[in-house]
Design an enzyme around this catalytic site. Structure first.
Site, PDB file in Angstrom:
ATOM      1  N   HIS A 132     -12.478   3.010  -0.350  1.00 48.26           N
ATOM      2  CA  HIS A 132     -12.701   1.990   1.000  1.00 48.26           C
ATOM      3  C   HIS A 132     -13.235   0.787   0.291  1.00 48.26           C
ATOM      4  CE1 HIS A 132     -12.831   5.583   4.203  1.00 48.26           C
ATOM      5  NE2 HIS A 132     -11.693   5.082   3.805  1.00 48.26           N
ATOM      6  N   GLU A 181      -8.282  -5.019   5.323  1.00 47.25           N
ATOM      7  CA  GLU A 181      -8.146  -4.730   3.780  1.00 47.25           C
ATOM      8  C   GLU A 181      -7.011  -5.650   3.362  1.00 47.25           C
ATOM      9  OE1 GLU A 181      -9.126  -0.039   3.074  1.00 47.25           O
ATOM     10  OE2 GLU A 181      -8.558  -0.484   5.344  1.00 47.25           O
ATOM     11  N   ARG A 202     -11.439  15.909   7.028  1.00 45.47           N
ATOM     12  CA  ARG A 202     -12.323  16.146   5.709  1.00 45.47           C
ATOM     13  C   ARG A 202     -13.612  16.626   6.158  1.00 45.47           C
ATOM     14  NH1 ARG A 202     -10.707  11.055   3.102  1.00 45.47           N
ATOM     15  NH2 ARG A 202      -8.677  11.007   2.479  1.00 45.47           N
ATOM     16  N   ARG A 261      -2.578  -2.278  -3.421  1.00 47.72           N
ATOM     17  CA  ARG A 261      -3.720  -1.142  -3.332  1.00 47.72           C
ATOM     18  C   ARG A 261      -3.821  -0.297  -4.232  1.00 47.72           C
ATOM     19  NH1 ARG A 261      -5.037   3.082   1.043  1.00 47.72           N
ATOM     20  NH2 ARG A 261      -7.321   3.547   0.437  1.00 47.72           N
ATOM     21  N   ASN A 306       0.864  -1.122  -0.098  1.00 49.36           N
ATOM     22  CA  ASN A 306       0.080   0.041  -0.064  1.00 49.36           C
ATOM     23  C   ASN A 306       0.920   1.226  -0.114  1.00 49.36           C
ATOM     24  OD1 ASN A 306      -1.775   1.968   0.477  1.00 49.36           O
ATOM     25  ND2 ASN A 306      -2.865   1.187   2.318  1.00 49.36           N
TER      26      ASN A 306
END
Ligand code: AMP
Length: 411
Positions: free
Chosen positions: A183, A387, A244, A94, A10
């Protein structure tokens, strides 16, 4: 396949996270992270999970991703898990943005890499780092299958009614403006695991997944397929996140530019990095916010209330989108750990069949579990996301099919 190991990479702009898994039993063999790549103070943390499992840390300049991956390879080799091992079946990457083209994990060749590059304009913060990781890994092991697993792929089943913004169609299409969602590997893994927890097949279950980490997104999953998700063209839309803003009137941007005199880049930074919880109360860690709330801090209380209000709106919206909901699943750092967030998000929704059992909610654990009382029509679950395991599983399955196809073509 005799080779059963998968390395999951990743790559961020200045970081490289990795895990080596053995897919024979889904065991993690090593995990680690290189941070501050390109700086004088780079740091590699490596933990072998075979043998004594002690963490090793190295600091000192690591110039770029190539140097980072070489350093990781050296650490793995020291544990007898080198990247040159015949037991390594594939590397799974990823990749944040797969656009509309990549609906499945994909074996990377030059054409696939070119397509991921074509998506850089819609994912300028993420895809370049992912591409660097892929190039570096391919250079190191050109013979090994490398697979891209896309954050957007799970959401490509969204109907047009959910995926399109209500703006001029020609302009939207020209600039590939639509809702992609992110996601995805987490939403896929958690919705499937929630079905398992209910003892049902994914096809028979409707789930609302709430992935609440530093980034946060909700999804509505009908029968194993995503039908709506809260992130859009970029990960900025939707829930209140650590830094965010999530949803706001787009005219806020015009206002800040015209009246506030902020540049587009300044607004971008404001909304992505200085908003959400950190903008509201100066902290983005839910542990700290809850500590402040418990001490009577009004600013932290308001931040928490805004966070929960938005979450509730999405639960209600996705309830309506799905029509029938079998379960709501909380996941990621906040969702898995913050019992007060789970309790507050579901409070007052008894008429919708939703309730949380206080005692079950307070239990901590690493396993998927139900926290709703027995009578609740809609189950509430906590499902730790994984993940890396999902990327490794998808990579391994695809490489198996890929090799089988190559074998058949050879015969
Ligand atoms: P993630 O992005 O999934 O790694 O989640 C990171 C976030 O999870 C952190 O910013 C914290 O806000 C939150 N978090 C982690 N542990 C806890 C905890 N024990 N209680 C509340 N929030 C937590």
């Amino acid at each position: 396949m005799s080779s059963t190991r998968v390395l999951v990479l990743n790559s961020g702009s200045s970081s490289l996270k990795y895990q080596l898994l053995d897919m024979a039993d889904s065991a993690r063999l090593a995990v680690g992270l290189v941070e501050r790549i390109g700086e004088e103070t780079s740091r590699l943390k490596h933990t072998p999970l075979t043998g004594d499992g002690a963490e090793r840390e190295r600091t000192g300049p690591i110039a770029d991703h190539e140097a980072a991956l070489k350093a990781v390879a050296a650490e793995l080799a020291a544990d007898g898990l080198g990247l040159d091992s015949p037991e390594l079946a594939a590397i799974g990457h990823r990749v944040v943005h797969g656009g509309l083209k990549f609906t499945e994990p994909t074996v990377i060749d030059d054409a696939v890499l070119a397509e991921i590059e074509r998506l850089v304009p819609v994912a300028p913060l993420h895809n370049p780092a992912n591409i660097t990781g892929i190039r570096t890994a391919r250079a190191l092991r050109p013979d090994l299958p490398q697979v891209a697993v896309f954050d957007t792929a799970f959401h490509t089943t969204m109907p047009e009614a959910a995926a399109r913004y209500a703006i001029d169609v020609a302009t939207a299409d020209q600039h590939r403006v639509r809702r992609y969602g992110f996601h995805g590997t987490s939403h896929a893994y958690v919705s499937r695991t929630t079905a398992e927890l209910l003892g049902k097949a994914p096809e028979d279950v409707n789930v609302i997944v709430l992935h609440l980490g530093n980034g946060a997104s909700a999804s509505a999953v009908r029968g194993g397929r995503c039908v709506d998700t809260s992130m859009g063209l970029t990960p900025l839309e939707g829930l209140v996140m650590g830094t965010r803003s999530g949803d706001l009137d787009p005219a806020v941007i015009f206002h800040l530019a015209r009246v506030g005199g902020l540049s587009i880049d300044e607004i971008d930074t404001l909304l992505n990095k200085k908003s959400g919880l950190i903008g509201l109360c100066g902290d983005n860690d839910m542990r700290e916010i809850r500590r402040r709330v418990d001490e009577g801090d009004e600013q932290a209380r308001l931040a928490f209330d805004i966070y929960i209000h938005r979450l509730k709106k999405y639960i209600g919206a996705y309830y309506a989108v799905l029509g029938r909901v079998d379960a709501i699943a909380f996941t990621a750092g906040v969702g898995e750990n913050a019992a007060p967030v789970r309790a507050a998000a579901v409070a007052g929704l008894e008429e919708l069949g939703l309730a949380v059992d206080g005692e079950l909610n307070a239990v901590r654990g690493d396993e998927p579990r139900l926290i709703s009382p027995g009578y609740a029509r809609v189950k509430v679950a906590v499902v730790p996301t994984d993940e890396e395991l999902e990327i490794a599983s998808q990579t391994y399955a695809l490489v198996g099919r890929h090799e089988e196809r190559l074998r058949r073509m050879g015969n």
